[in-house]
Design a protein around this motif. Structure first.
Motif, PDB file in Angstrom:
ATOM      1  N   ALA A 192      31.912  52.954  32.450  1.00  0.00           N
ATOM      2  CA  ALA A 192      32.221  51.278  32.713  1.00  0.00           C
ATOM      3  C   ALA A 192      30.658  50.793  32.785  1.00  0.00           C
ATOM      4  O   ALA A 192      30.661  49.743  32.176  1.00  0.00           O
ATOM      5  CB  ALA A 192      32.801  51.344  33.993  1.00  0.00           C
ATOM      6  N   LEU A 193      29.594  51.712  33.110  1.00  0.00           N
ATOM      7  CA  LEU A 193      28.240  51.003  33.182  1.00  0.00           C
ATOM      8  C   LEU A 193      28.158  50.838  31.762  1.00  0.00           C
ATOM      9  O   LEU A 193      26.900  50.140  31.731  1.00  0.00           O
ATOM     10  CB  LEU A 193      27.472  51.799  34.139  1.00  0.00           C
ATOM     11  CG  LEU A 193      27.749  51.784  35.754  1.00  0.00           C
ATOM     12  CD1 LEU A 193      26.891  52.830  36.433  1.00  0.00           C
ATOM     13  CD2 LEU A 193      27.589  50.198  36.088  1.00  0.00           C
ATOM     14  N   THR A 201      30.188  43.322  35.811  1.00  0.00           N
ATOM     15  CA  THR A 201      31.352  42.950  36.864  1.00  0.00           C
ATOM     16  C   THR A 201      31.241  44.019  38.073  1.00  0.00           C
ATOM     17  O   THR A 201      31.329  44.021  39.284  1.00  0.00           O
ATOM     18  CB  THR A 201      32.547  42.837  36.331  1.00  0.00           C
ATOM     19  OG1 THR A 201      32.762  44.018  35.764  1.00  0.00           O
ATOM     20  CG2 THR A 201      32.816  41.570  35.524  1.00  0.00           C
ATOM     21  N   LEU A 202      30.912  45.345  37.504  1.00  0.00           N
ATOM     22  CA  LEU A 202      30.981  46.400  38.605  1.00  0.00           C
ATOM     23  C   LEU A 202      29.649  46.344  39.421  1.00  0.00           C
ATOM     24  O   LEU A 202      29.817  46.486  40.589  1.00  0.00           O
ATOM     25  CB  LEU A 202      30.696  47.754  37.890  1.00  0.00           C
ATOM     26  CG  LEU A 202      31.987  48.611  37.431  1.00  0.00           C
ATOM     27  CD1 LEU A 202      31.808  49.485  36.605  1.00  0.00           C
ATOM     28  CD2 LEU A 202      32.752  48.731  38.628  1.00  0.00           C
ATOM     29  N   ALA A 217      38.463  35.795  38.595  1.00  0.00           N
ATOM     30  CA  ALA A 217      37.016  35.609  38.718  1.00  0.00           C
ATOM     31  C   ALA A 217      36.189  36.636  37.949  1.00  0.00           C
ATOM     32  O   ALA A 217      35.199  36.215  37.160  1.00  0.00           O
ATOM     33  CB  ALA A 217      36.639  35.333  40.080  1.00  0.00           C
ATOM     34  N   LEU A 218      36.594  37.740  38.028  1.00  0.00           N
ATOM     35  CA  LEU A 218      35.936  39.023  37.620  1.00  0.00           C
ATOM     36  C   LEU A 218      36.192  39.056  36.002  1.00  0.00           C
ATOM     37  O   LEU A 218      35.034  39.199  35.350  1.00  0.00           O
ATOM     38  CB  LEU A 218      36.346  40.455  37.941  1.00  0.00           C
ATOM     39  CG  LEU A 218      36.280  40.636  39.266  1.00  0.00           C
ATOM     40  CD1 LEU A 218      37.199  41.707  39.844  1.00  0.00           C
ATOM     41  CD2 LEU A 218      34.617  41.058  39.754  1.00  0.00           C
ATOM     42  N   GLY A 238      39.759  53.913  34.721  1.00  0.00           N
ATOM     43  CA  GLY A 238      40.494  54.768  35.059  1.00  0.00           C
ATOM     44  C   GLY A 238      41.462  54.328  36.333  1.00  0.00           C
ATOM     45  O   GLY A 238      42.551  54.961  36.669  1.00  0.00           O
ATOM     46  N   MET A 239      41.296  52.892  36.636  1.00  0.00           N
ATOM     47  CA  MET A 239      42.284  52.267  37.621  1.00  0.00           C
ATOM     48  C   MET A 239      41.835  50.736  37.647  1.00  0.00           C
ATOM     49  O   MET A 239      40.741  50.132  36.971  1.00  0.00           O
ATOM     50  CB  MET A 239      41.786  53.051  39.166  1.00  0.00           C
ATOM     51  CG  MET A 239      40.404  52.470  39.458  1.00  0.00           C
ATOM     52  SD  MET A 239      40.159  53.003  41.330  1.00  0.00           S
ATOM     53  CE  MET A 239      39.679  54.767  40.724  1.00  0.00           C
ATOM     54  N   PRO A 240      42.974  50.186  38.076  1.00  0.00           N
ATOM     55  CA  PRO A 240      42.769  48.461  37.917  1.00  0.00           C
ATOM     56  C   PRO A 240      41.627  47.885  38.886  1.00  0.00           C
ATOM     57  O   PRO A 240      41.248  48.874  39.999  1.00  0.00           O
ATOM     58  CB  PRO A 240      44.240  48.119  38.694  1.00  0.00           C
ATOM     59  CG  PRO A 240      45.157  49.501  38.376  1.00  0.00           C
ATOM     60  CD  PRO A 240      44.332  50.541  38.635  1.00  0.00           C
ATOM     61  N   PRO A 241      41.345  47.053  38.460  1.00  0.00           N
ATOM     62  CA  PRO A 241      40.015  46.300  39.016  1.00  0.00           C
ATOM     63  C   PRO A 241      40.135  46.387  40.662  1.00  0.00           C
ATOM     64  O   PRO A 241      39.069  46.538  41.383  1.00  0.00           O
ATOM     65  CB  PRO A 241      39.784  45.199  38.392  1.00  0.00           C
ATOM     66  CG  PRO A 241      41.052  44.631  37.532  1.00  0.00           C
ATOM     67  CD  PRO A 241      41.606  46.012  37.487  1.00  0.00           C
TER      68      PRO A 241
END
Length: 310
Positions: A192-193, A201-202, A217-218, A238-241
């Motif tokens: 993700a990074l 967003t992370l 918003a994200l 690997g999972m919802p936000p």
């Protein structure tokens, strides 16, 4: 803005390292069945094959480094020649603490620095799930230098040894994870990074976990539609936000409760809950006990070792 990878490694608190130098003369095979420990291996000379149960084999050559944050059972073996089926070499311990595998006489074709450590965090399982399950780094000298420093420090009896080792292990893990060759292979934080739409967003979620975030918003911050953002985040991380956000909030809350430096009301505000009661409900649902009970249990667990030493 906080670096999510550094935060997670710091919370994991790697500690209690054990490392050994292994000389091997082909053919040889060594199998270990301990699970849950952090495993790393630096191939100093020759070639070797690593087979982690449930994964394709990985061939390593001189200078390669492998990090597995939570090991399954695994096998290391020679490549040329390969060991015959069923062979499991006996480990021959030497007086200097090193290990010999394979034929006891003659030159060693392979030399490995192998290390294990554990995580001190009670939340290690959740945090490790955000990291790649195996990272391979090819020919990065810095990792060899770090692994050597850890080995030397672990064998020495110097002031502040445990603190130095914890920091060295943190640096080793960060260096391996950020220079690994397989960030695209496994869903998780590193992937993700590396994603230009999700990394911002992370970092924002980690910078302000108490903000009233929403998927909409994200998604706007990522420059994606709500559905496209949700699908991409789920696939890459690997999972919802919102699951990721709640996991991170509860992890931070548990850490703050263990330190005893904040009231439950303060923690509720810091991790994004509008009231103590809302925080207590969410924490109990996720952890299985109310935050006040968790804090008391954690304080008792920290006190017991001091009582035993008194």
């Amino acid at each position: 803005m906080p670096d999510p990878l550094s935060e997670i490694i710091a919370l994991l608190r790697p500690r209690a390292p054990f490392s050994k130098l292994v000389d091997a003369a082909a053919p040889w095979r060594a199998r270990r069945t301990e699970v849950g420990l952090v495993y790393y291996c630096l191939l100093l000379a020759g070639r070797a094959r690593l087979e982690v149960d449930g994964k394709p084999p990985v061939d390593l050559k001189e200078g390669d480094f492998v990090l597995i944050p939570a090991t399954q059972a695994y096998t290391m073996s020679s490549v040329d020649p390969a060991p015959p089926p069923g062979l499991e070499s006996q480990r021959q311990m030497r007086n200097d603490g090193s290990v010999r595998l394979g034929h006891p006489e003659g030159p060693a074709g392979e030399q490995l620095l192998i290390g294990h450590c554990s995580f001190g965090s009670p939340d290690a399982g959740l945090l490790v799930s955000l990291l790649p399950d195996m990272t391979v780094v090819r020919g990065e000298r810095r990792l060899g230098d770090l692994a050597g420093l850890i080995r030397d420090e672990a064998r020495a009896d110097r002031p502040a040894r445990d603190v130095v080792l914890e920091h060295l292990l943190q640096v080793l893990m960060i260096e391996a994870l950020r220079t690994g060759t397989d960030t695209e292979a496994t869903p998780g934080l590193l992937r993700a990074l590396a994603d230009d739409r999700l990394s911002g967003t992370l970092r924002a979620m980690h910078a302000a976990p108490g903000h009233a975030w929403s998927v909409a918003a994200l998604a706007r911050d990522a420059g994606l539609s709500r559905s496209a953002f949700f699908t991409r985040f789920n696939r890459v991380v690997g999972m919802p936000p919102m699951d990721y956000l709640q996991n991170w909030r509860i992890t931070l809350a548990k850490h703050m409760l263990r330190t005893g430096l904040h009231s439950i009301a303060e923690i509720a505000g810091k991790v994004g809950y509008g009231s103590t009661s809302a925080f207590s409900v969410a924490f109990s649902r996720r952890v299985g006990q109310p935050p006040a009970h968790y804090a008391r249990t954690a304080a008792q667990a920290m006190q017991e070792p001091h009582d035993q030493m008194a």
